[in-house]
Design a protein around this motif. Sequence first.
Motif, mmCIF file in Angstrom:
data_model
loop_
_atom_site.group_PDB
_atom_site.id
_atom_site.type_symbol
_atom_site.label_atom_id
_atom_site.label_comp_id
_atom_site.label_asym_id
_atom_site.label_seq_id
_atom_site.Cartn_x
_atom_site.Cartn_y
_atom_site.Cartn_z
ATOM 1 N N VAL A 1 -4.842 -16.916 -38.869
ATOM 2 C CA VAL A 1 -5.403 -16.165 -39.996
ATOM 3 C C VAL A 1 -4.353 -15.794 -41.041
ATOM 4 O O VAL A 1 -4.641 -15.053 -41.964
ATOM 5 N N ASP A 2 -3.124 -16.306 -40.921
ATOM 6 C CA ASP A 2 -2.096 -16.114 -41.951
ATOM 7 C C ASP A 2 -1.830 -14.633 -42.230
ATOM 8 O O ASP A 2 -1.769 -14.211 -43.367
ATOM 9 N N CYS A 3 -1.679 -13.830 -41.130
ATOM 10 C CA CYS A 3 -1.516 -12.383 -41.313
ATOM 11 C C CYS A 3 -0.092 -11.904 -41.053
ATOM 12 O O CYS A 3 0.153 -10.702 -40.987
ATOM 13 N N ILE A 4 0.868 -12.817 -40.900
ATOM 14 C CA ILE A 4 2.263 -12.430 -40.648
ATOM 15 C C ILE A 4 3.048 -12.591 -41.943
ATOM 16 O O ILE A 4 3.212 -13.700 -42.450
ATOM 17 N N TYR A 5 3.511 -11.468 -42.462
ATOM 18 C CA TYR A 5 4.173 -11.410 -43.767
ATOM 19 C C TYR A 5 5.681 -11.310 -43.602
ATOM 20 O O TYR A 5 6.169 -10.719 -42.641
ATOM 21 N N GLU A 6 6.397 -11.860 -44.570
ATOM 22 C CA GLU A 6 7.856 -11.895 -44.506
ATOM 23 C C GLU A 6 8.455 -10.874 -45.460
ATOM 24 O O GLU A 6 8.248 -10.923 -46.670
ATOM 25 N N GLY A 7 9.212 -9.943 -44.877
ATOM 26 C CA GLY A 7 9.957 -8.980 -45.675
ATOM 27 C C GLY A 7 11.383 -9.474 -45.851
ATOM 28 O O GLY A 7 11.694 -10.634 -45.587
ATOM 29 N N GLY A 8 12.257 -8.597 -46.278
ATOM 30 C CA GLY A 8 13.646 -8.970 -46.486
ATOM 31 C C GLY A 8 14.405 -9.243 -45.199
ATOM 32 O O GLY A 8 15.226 -10.148 -45.126
ATOM 33 N N ARG A 9 14.113 -8.450 -44.153
ATOM 34 C CA ARG A 9 14.876 -8.556 -42.911
ATOM 35 C C ARG A 9 14.029 -8.787 -41.672
ATOM 36 O O ARG A 9 14.565 -9.007 -40.584
ATOM 37 N N SER A 10 12.715 -8.704 -41.797
ATOM 38 C CA SER A 10 11.848 -8.833 -40.630
ATOM 39 C C SER A 10 10.497 -9.382 -41.059
ATOM 40 O O SER A 10 10.191 -9.477 -42.247
ATOM 41 N N LEU A 11 9.699 -9.744 -40.065
ATOM 42 C CA LEU A 11 8.320 -10.162 -40.289
ATOM 43 C C LEU A 11 7.407 -9.005 -39.891
ATOM 44 O O LEU A 11 7.781 -8.181 -39.063
ATOM 45 N N TYR A 12 6.219 -8.961 -40.480
ATOM 46 C CA TYR A 12 5.290 -7.865 -40.248
ATOM 47 C C TYR A 12 3.876 -8.412 -40.122
ATOM 48 O O TYR A 12 3.488 -9.324 -40.852
ATOM 49 N N ILE A 13 3.094 -7.843 -39.205
ATOM 50 C CA ILE A 13 1.715 -8.277 -38.985
ATOM 51 C C ILE A 13 0.768 -7.310 -39.691
ATOM 52 O O ILE A 13 0.804 -6.105 -39.442
ATOM 53 N N GLN A 14 -0.086 -7.843 -40.570
ATOM 54 C CA GLN A 14 -1.055 -7.029 -41.306
ATOM 55 C C GLN A 14 -2.175 -6.641 -40.337
ATOM 56 O O GLN A 14 -2.936 -7.493 -39.897
ATOM 57 N N PRO A 15 -2.285 -5.355 -39.977
ATOM 58 C CA PRO A 15 -3.228 -4.959 -38.924
ATOM 59 C C PRO A 15 -4.694 -5.196 -39.268
ATOM 60 O O PRO A 15 -5.491 -5.485 -38.372
ATOM 61 N N ASP A 16 -5.062 -5.111 -40.550
ATOM 62 C CA ASP A 16 -6.461 -5.323 -40.923
ATOM 63 C C ASP A 16 -6.833 -6.804 -40.955
ATOM 64 O O ASP A 16 -8.012 -7.146 -40.887
ATOM 65 N N GLU A 17 -5.844 -7.662 -41.075
ATOM 66 C CA GLU A 17 -6.099 -9.107 -41.122
ATOM 67 C C GLU A 17 -5.945 -9.764 -39.749
ATOM 68 O O GLU A 17 -6.500 -10.823 -39.495
ATOM 69 N N CYS A 18 -5.182 -9.129 -38.857
ATOM 70 C CA CYS A 18 -4.942 -9.673 -37.517
ATOM 71 C C CYS A 18 -6.242 -9.660 -36.714
ATOM 72 O O CYS A 18 -6.958 -8.658 -36.696
ATOM 73 N N VAL A 19 -6.534 -10.775 -36.052
ATOM 74 C CA VAL A 19 -7.751 -10.871 -35.241
ATOM 75 C C VAL A 19 -7.438 -10.703 -33.744
ATOM 76 O O VAL A 19 -8.287 -10.957 -32.904
ATOM 77 N N ASP A 20 -6.235 -10.252 -33.441
ATOM 78 C CA ASP A 20 -5.823 -9.982 -32.058
ATOM 79 C C ASP A 20 -5.968 -11.190 -31.136
ATOM 80 O O ASP A 20 -6.287 -11.050 -29.968
ATOM 81 N N CYS A 21 -5.721 -12.376 -31.673
ATOM 82 C CA CYS A 21 -5.871 -13.574 -30.846
ATOM 83 C C CYS A 21 -4.683 -13.769 -29.905
ATOM 84 O O CYS A 21 -4.788 -14.432 -28.888
#
Length: 110
Positions: A24-44
């Motif tokens: 679902v393309d919910c893992i976003y890239e910040g400057g130093r880490s990756l982050y999972i968007q909780p509203d977009e994550c389908v908990d798969c």
Amino acid sequence: MVTYIIAEPCVDVMDKACVEECPVDCIYEGGRSLYIQPDECVDCGACEPVCPVEAIFYEDDVPDEWEPYVSANADFFDDLGSPGGASKVGKTDYDPPFIKELPPMNEGED
């Protein structure tokens, strides 16, 4: 809502195997880490087993010493919101203050 959290082993590593696995393309890239968007994550859970540094945890299973990463993950999306897909956004230079202020980490641990 319970979701997946990316913790300390990802900081300054960002392997991105998880990004490729995420349906679902919910893992976003910040400057130093990756982050999972909780509203977009389908908990798969597809991201968790492919992380080579074992940085991804179900929110309820985050080790105590990495508990601040739960709020840091949420803080990452305070301004960004829920754009509906990380590929639309691309890499950002933003990290929540907790992550931004960490010393350089996880270097040379290939």
